[in-house]
Structures are given as structure tokens and as C-alpha cells.
Scaffold this active site. Structure first.
Site, short mmCIF file in Angstrom:
data_model
loop_
_atom_site.label_atom_id
_atom_site.label_comp_id
_atom_site.label_asym_id
_atom_site.label_seq_id
_atom_site.Cartn_x
_atom_site.Cartn_y
_atom_site.Cartn_z
N ASP A 115 52.41 10.71 -44.26
CA ASP A 115 51.39 11.73 -44.55
C ASP A 115 51.86 13.10 -44.05
O ASP A 115 51.24 14.11 -44.36
CB ASP A 115 50.07 11.38 -43.86
CG ASP A 115 49.23 10.43 -44.70
OD1 ASP A 115 49.59 10.19 -45.87
OD2 ASP A 115 48.21 9.93 -44.20
N ASP A 132 46.65 2.57 -51.70
CA ASP A 132 46.64 2.94 -50.28
C ASP A 132 46.14 1.78 -49.42
O ASP A 132 45.57 0.79 -49.93
CB ASP A 132 45.74 4.17 -50.09
CG ASP A 132 46.24 5.10 -49.00
OD1 ASP A 132 46.93 4.63 -48.08
OD2 ASP A 132 45.92 6.31 -49.07
C1 GLA Z 1 45.83 8.22 -46.82
C2 GLA Z 1 47.00 8.68 -47.67
C3 GLA Z 1 46.81 10.11 -48.08
C4 GLA Z 1 45.50 10.24 -48.84
C5 GLA Z 1 44.36 9.71 -48.00
C6 GLA Z 1 43.08 9.65 -48.83
O1 GLA Z 1 45.81 8.87 -45.60
O2 GLA Z 1 48.20 8.50 -47.00
O3 GLA Z 1 47.88 10.56 -48.86
O4 GLA Z 1 45.61 9.50 -50.03
O5 GLA Z 1 44.61 8.40 -47.51
O6 GLA Z 1 42.00 9.19 -48.13
#
Ligand code: GLA
Length: 744
Positions: free
Chosen positions: A554, A476
Site C-alpha cells: 500500500d 483484497d
Molecule cells: C486495502 C488495499 C488498498 C485499497 C483498500 C480499500 O488496503 O491494499 O489498495 O484497496 O484496501 O479498502
């Protein structure tokens, strides 16, 4: 300087018989002044004109074995205001000699000269790559242009800028390539923009005199725009027909792409490093390489342009190419538990997931350091002992015993000020002296351009993967750059620090990121990686050389996702498109969509589940099991087949997508109804790409929604279509097609 006095007569180029029909070829004209590149169904031709300038001669449909094209010739001065430099479609226009259009290159010389005039020097063909060397008339600046044709119908272009002198030079702007379209009016451009939770919005608008500029100044690819373009002709180009010139830049840092329609109606697309806040000092002997800029052409519409890119990504780009591994069905705990992860809770979810046919279990954020909220812990990559008292091993063993592989979330480029790492190494965070750092989600970036940070990052990741049986990293990256300082950047040759030296961070950071990913992949060949950046903030062909899939958004709402995925597939393959089924009401839209529709939406790419399975009813579990089972039957077709976007979901109540396996033996249709209006029946769905004479067995996901015959010809499926009984709100179904033989 040497003068170029090539005759400007039409040249007849007979392509060597050896290469006729070959998918790729590089064919020099015998006198060495022009080259024709063949890539699948596309031809591209360049030549050196009488002034020694390298110019575009042709970009379009593949030409036959004998090509008759005019030789390269510079365009005349257009009044006194536009010299030939500005009017000739140059392959790599440098700022100089009156270039008023977008330059591909701008270099400052130590004597104060800030212009360049590039002339042809040499050409060579090696290992399927054409290299053309240009050099400036007076400065010792050499530019190598590279052309690599691929059989799928894509040509890669990039450049290397070299300092052959004994003093430093300053590159102020460097693109990978300029692509010149055939001169004329009536073009329309498509491009992708977005924001967090709403990536992949497709726009199409007429190309008008002036410049359409899309870019990222954020240090990474960005949610806000993606380095992809497709240009068609207004009134001619549709999803299924008409010319499309398209391309994408393989770079995961700040980038810029301009679609410029000059006063003379020459449309040019230039992309590369974003010149904003950019500089790259070239010490004597040093060079700067620009990212690959891939482009193609088709006469068969936007759908075929996407399919060419998809085939190309599977065959040439993705880490496991050309033998692409199927994406497993995953479970991810993020939306279910957020930071509240612990061994019993995760094992309970894993047990439920295994019952559904899930093949990989992924623990998301929260398993390390003092990571109980997003305020702390990033940087401290040791297992949190309160949450996993025995380390990760018991958890991983249980996941394996349940027949699944194990994956884990990491965010290696970030640090919370509230972390042991930051307390120990505050100088590792990206920042400027004396200036307060801007936080994003309470975190700072680690300066990966630094050698020590790069080595540290590789080392802990390597240790994590070596000591635990980890099949998958969700990598990420949850913020963008704000203070891109690099106080330890290599100093000038004379030992003094030049503020411009720090700007190499835009290049070095991304190169180091790629290096870490490449080394991890080399040390752990089975390791798979997902590129996530708070959703789709880092998706491009640069990162996709090292990562097996991406997280497009997301936003997991089953309806929003249809439009997000529609935009996404214009540029990237469904194979790379991770998609989860999550709980309702959705956290973003507060919308409650039936489970089957959510599955059908997520089944367009690499299916995953992200709901809280502890709360799923017996009926939910049974629906999910049936859907996962159906998905596994159609998975190779979805992930590695040919995508047909039958009807766009954008602003519509109904939409459909179809996939066909590469050999045509299997197909799958996903059909959606958002909301029925006026009691209207669902319109017949006309399929595409089938063999008209072939017979297909129609296998319906829901017998209640397809009441037609079991065997139907390709012609009927494409011409009269398939009638589906969808009604009400959020209804959807899927049809699997299996080719069983030719029509009697
Ligand atoms: C980001 C990712 C999510 C999740 C969060 C965790 O927003 O896109 O899918 O993994 O971080 O903190």
C-alpha cells in the site's frame, strides 16, 4: 522389513544419449537405487542407501553426460548422541529413530506411537514426474514424494501422506520437502520480511549453527515474511557471480520455512504447513497433499537466481502461461476518492485517465452495500443505489467508450458485523464458541473452509462477472486470522467431533480459495485477477497460479517503492508487480517527489496511476502522457524481459535497474538520484547482459540528461558505461536501447 544391502561403491551413471542436452530429464540408475534430475543448468541427485533411507546425493551445477558419484550410504553414528537418522541428509526426514533435526513429517498413530521410520518402497516416472514411495516400518503410513524438473532450472517437490490402515492417524507436522545443501560451512542466507507499508525488506546474514525460522501463523502468506530463500557462499556470492541455492513455497496459508545448520554443518531447508496449532486427521484411506516447494541453483549470482525464478513464473506458473499477456496501464481511484465513489465522480476520473493513455479503469472499495467507511458493508456485494443509481452498466459503458477495460475491487473472504450478510449468517464468520471475536479493520473472516461459504462466495462472484463486463478483479484481503474455529468441520468416523478436526481449516480454507479462483478463471477465461492483501500480504507461487498480478504494498511513495520493489524482484517477476503513481505529499511519508521520478519508480513493474486526476495541472497531464507513452514502448521488455539490478537503492543515494528483452534486441535502463551530495557527478552506469559486439541505438527519455552518442557498442555500454546528467534531489531518467547491428 526388507533390508537394503546396496553396495557402497562409486557408481558410474551413463545418461541415455537421448536426453543429453535436453533441458529436463529424470534418469534412474539401472539398479533402481538412485535418480538424477536435470532442470536447466541444475542437477539434483537422490539415492536409497543400504538402510533403505532416501537421501540427497547432489544439488548444484548441471553435471555432464557421465556422472561418477558415490552411491547412497548412510552416515555413521556420531558418538552415541546422533544416530544415522540424524546425520544422514535425508530427503524427507520423519520424526523417529533419533531424528533430532527439523522433521519434514510427524505423525501420531492410534496405538500411541508418535514416530515414523520411512523406508523406500517403489519408484515410478510418469509424465515428467518422478514419484518415490516410502512407507513406515510398522504403521500403514505411506509417503509419496514427487519431483518435477522444469526447463527453466527449477525443480518442484511435494509430498502426499496416505493412511492405508483402518484407524485414523494424526498428521502433526507436514513439510513439502527438505532440501539439503552440500555439507560445509561458509553459507549466507537471504530472506524477505516486512510489515504493512514496508514489505519486501531483504536481509542477508551468515548461516550459523542453529536454525533460521521464517513463518506465517496468520492464516495467509503475510507481509511479515515471504516463503522465499536464497543461500550463497560468503565472500563468493554477489549479485553477478557465485553459487546460489534458492527456492519458494507455493502456499497462501500459514507456512514455515527453516534454514537449519546442524552440528555437523549440514545446511537443510525445510518448508511446508506451519506446525503451529496444526493437525490433520487422516481417516482410513485419506491423504494429505503438501504444497509445491520449488527450488533451483545457479553459479551466476543472486541476479541470475531471480531471473530463473522470473522466467519460470512466466513460463510455468502465471495463469496465462506460457503466452503471458502484457499488463495494461491501469487507473485506480482508491487514493483519489477512498469510499466516496459515485457514478459522476468516477466517470470524470475515467475521462481524465483515458487522455493519459490509460488502458483499464478500476473502481476500488466503496461501490457496494452500505460501504461508506470501513465499518460496514463487507459481505453485501450489491451495487449501492445511492452511488450508482443505474447499476454499474452506465459506468462500464462509458469506460469502454473511452477505450478502456473495466475492473473492480472485491474482498470476498471478509464480512463486517455491520452487514446484512453477518446478520443473516453470523455462523459463517470464523470464530470460537463463547469467545469474543477479535476484529481487524472492523471486519471478520468468513470461514471459506465451509462448503456453504465456498459455494456462496463463488456464486456471487460468478454473477457479478457474468452480469457486468468486468475484465479485472482486485481481490483484497485486509486482515489475518485470530479465532480459527470451524465448528462444522467433518466429524470423526464414529460421529464424534474431535477438536483436531477443526484444525484442517488451515488446509481446507486455502484449497477452497484456490478452487474458487480456478472456477472463476475457467468460467471467465479472459478475467484477470490481482492478489492484494492490504498491499503485499498474500504473494506466493500458490496464489500466482490463479492471479495475474499482485499489489506489493500500500506504500506508494516513489522512494520507498524503489527498496520495496528491489526486495520484491528477488522472488517475483516484474510482470506481477503492480505499481501506481500517486499524489504528493505521499499519504504515508508526507514526502513530495516530482512526478517524473514517481513515474520512473512505478515503471519498474506494471504501471498504474492512482492520483486524483481532477487536481493534476496541464503540466502534470502532459508529463504523465509522455511517461505513459514511453512506458508502452518499453513495456514488453520490463514485464517479460530479463531484470538486472545494477545498483541497489537500499541506503543509497543512487540506484539503477536494467531490463533486456529475451531475444536481446531491446533494453531499458531506469536511473535514479535521490539526493546529490557535494556536487558529485552521477557515476557512469555500466550495463549488463548486452552483446559486446552489437551496436545499440540509445534513445533517451530526456535529451537534456543524455548527451552521449546515439549509437554505442555493447562493450562500451558495459565497460565504460553510460554518463547521465542527473542532479539535485529526486532526479531520474530512462534510456531505451535498440539493437541495430554489429559493430563495424
Ligand atoms: C486495502 C488495499 C488498498 C485499497 C483498500 C480499500 O488496503 O491494499 O489498495 O484497496 O484496501 O479498502
Amino acid at each position: 522389513m526388507k533390508q537394503f544391502l546396496f553396495a557402497s561403491v562409486a557408481l558410474v551413471l551413463a545418461i541415455a544419449p537421448l536426453s543429453v542436452g535436453a533441458q529436463v530429464g529424470i534418469h534412474p540408475q539401472p539398479d533402481g537405487t538412485s535418480w538424477t534430475l536435470q532442470a536447466g543448468t541444475m542437477s539434483y541427485r537422490i539415492g536409497v542407501n543400504e538402510q533403505g533411507m532416501l537421501q540427497t546425493l547432489y544439488w548444484g551445477q548441471r553435471l555432464g553426460a557421465t556422472i561418477v558419484l558415490p552411491a547412497a550410504k548412510s552416515k555413521p553414528e556420531r558418538a552415541s548422541f546422533d544416530p544415522p537418522t540424524a546425520t544422514t541428509p535425508l530427503e524427507y526426514p520423519a520424526w523417529g529413530a533419533g531424528l533430532f533435526t527439523e522433521p519434514a513429517l510427524k505423525v501420531g498413530s492410534p496405538n500411541g506411537d508418535r514416530t515414523l521410520v520411512l523406508h523406500f518402497q517403489a519408484a515410478k516416472i510418469q509424465e515428467g514426474v518422478l514419484e518415490i514411495t516410502l512407507r513406515d516400518e510398522v504403521q500403514p503410513i505411506f509417503v509419496h514424494l514427487f519431483y518435477q524438473p522444469y526447463p527453466e532450472g527449477v525443480l518442484a517437490r511435494w509430498s502426499v501422506i496416505e493412511n492405508h490402515g483402518d484407524k485414523p492417524y494424526r498428521v502433526e507436522q507436514a513439510a513439502s520437502a527438505t532440501w539439503n545443501l552440500p555439507q560445509g560451512e561458509g553459507y549466507e542466507a537471504s530472506w524477505l520480511t516486512g510489515q504493512w507499508g514496508a514489505e519486501w525488506q531483504l536481509h542477508t546474514a551468515p548461516v550459523q549453527p542453529g536454525t533460521l525460522m521464517i513463518e506465517s501463523r496468520r492464516g495467509s502468506t503475510s507481509h511479515q515474511a515471504n516463503p522465499w530463500f536464497a543461500i550463497g557462499r560468503t565472500g563468493e556470492t554477489t549479485e553477478t557471480a557465485g553459487p546460489v541455492w534458492f527456492g519458494e513455497l507455493a502456499w497462501s496459508g500459514s507456512w514455515r520455512m527453516s534454514v537449519e545448520d546442524t552440528a555437523l554443518h549440514q545446511v537443510r531447508v525445510t518448508a511446508g504447513y506451519n506446525p503451529f496449532d496444526f493437525a490433520y486427521l487422516l481417516q482410513p484411506g485419506q491423504h494429505l497433499e503438501t504444497p509445491r516447494f520449488f527450488a533451483g541453483y545457479t553459479a551466476k549470482g543472486q541476479g541470475e537466481a531471480s531471473r530463473i525464478l522470473h522466467r519460470f513464473q512466466l513460463a510455468e506458473i502465471l495463469p496465462s502461461h506460457p503466452q503471458i499477456k502484457p499488463r495494461p496501464v491501469i487507473y485506480n481511484s482508491w487514493e483519489a476518492t477512498e469510499f466516496a465513489v459515485n457514478e459522476p465522480g468516477q466517470i470524470a476520473l475515467a475521462e481524465r485517465a483515458a487522455k493519459l493513455g490509460v488502458e483499464r479503469f478500476v473502481i476500488d472499495d466503496g461501490w457496494f452495500g452500505e460501504r461508506n467507511t470501513d465499518h460496514a458493508g463487507l459481505g453485501d456485494w450489491t451495487v449501492n443505489p445511492a452511488k450508482f443509481p443505474h447499476g454499474l452498466k452506465p459506468m462500464i459503458d462509458r469506460v469502454h467508450a473511452l477505450g478502456m477495460s473495466f475492473g473492480i475491487w472485491v474482498e470476498p473472504e471478509m464480512v463486517n458485523p455491520d452487514s446484512q450478510l453477518y446478520r443473516k449468517h453470523p455462523e459463517w464468520a470464523m470464530q470460537f464458541p463463547d469467545r469474543k471475536a477479535t476484529l481487524g479493520r472492523n471486519q471478520m473472516l468468513l470461514n471459506l473452509a465451509r462448503e456453504d461459504v465456498k459455494e456462496y462466495t463463488f456464486t456471487w462472484l460468478d454473477k457479478l462477472v457474468s452480469e457486468n463486463d468486468i475484465a479485472f478483479l482486485k481481490w483484497d484481503y485486509n486482515r489475518n486470522w485470530s479465532e480459527p474455529g470451524w465448528d462444522t468441520a467433518p466429524a470423526q468416523a464414529n460421529g464424534t467431533q474431535n477438536p483436531d478436526a477443526q484444525k484442517a481449516i488451515y488446509v481446507q480454507y486455502v484449497q477452497n480459495l484456490y478452487e474458487i479462483l480456478a472456477r472463476l478463471k475457467a468460467r471467465h477465461p479472459k478475467l484477470e485477477i490481482e492478489s492484494c492483501s492490504g498491499g503485499g500480504g498474500r504473494v506466493d507461487l500458490g496464489i500466482l497460479r490463479y492471479t495475474d498480478e499482485v499489489w506489493p504494498s500500500d506504500n506508494t511513495d516513489g522512494l520507498d517503492r524503489l527498496s520495496i520493489q528491489y526486495g520484491f524482484t528477488h522472488a517475483y517477476s516484474p510482470q506481477t508487480m503492480a505499481a501506481w503513481v500517486t499524489d504528493v505529499p505521499n499519504f504515508l511519508d508526507r514526502r513530495s517527489i516530482p512526478l517524473q521520478f514517481r513515474f520512473l519508480s512505478a515503471m519498474q513493474g506494471a504501471l498504474g496511476i492512482g492520483g486524483n486526476l481532477n487536481k493534476w495541472t496541464a503540466e502534470d497531464m502532459s508529463t504523465a502522457t509522455r511517461m505513459v507513452d514511453f512506458y508502452k514502448q518499453v513495456r514488453p521488455t520490463v514485464q517479460q524481459g530479463e531484470l538486472y539490478r545494477l545498483r541497489s537503492p537500499v541506503g543509497r543515494e543512487t540506484s539503477q535497474v536494467e531490463y533486456l528483452s529475451a531475444d536481446g534486441s531491446e533494453g531499458v535502463l531506469f536511473a535514479y538520484l535521490r539526493s546529490q551530495q557535494y556536487g558529485m557527478a552521477y557515476e557512469p552506469v555500466r550495463l549488463q547482459g548486452l552483446a559486446p559486439e552489437a551496436i545499440y541505438q540509445v534513445l533517451s527519455l530526456d535529451s537534456a540528461k543524455y548527451k552521449g552518442p546515439e549509437h554505442v557498442s555493447g562493450a562500451e555500454l558495459m565497460e565504460s558505461g553510460i554518463q547521465l546528467g542527473l542532479s539535485g534531489d529526486y532526479d531520474g531518467t530512462a534510456i531505451r536501447l535498440v539493437r541495430v547491428g554489429a559493430k563495424e
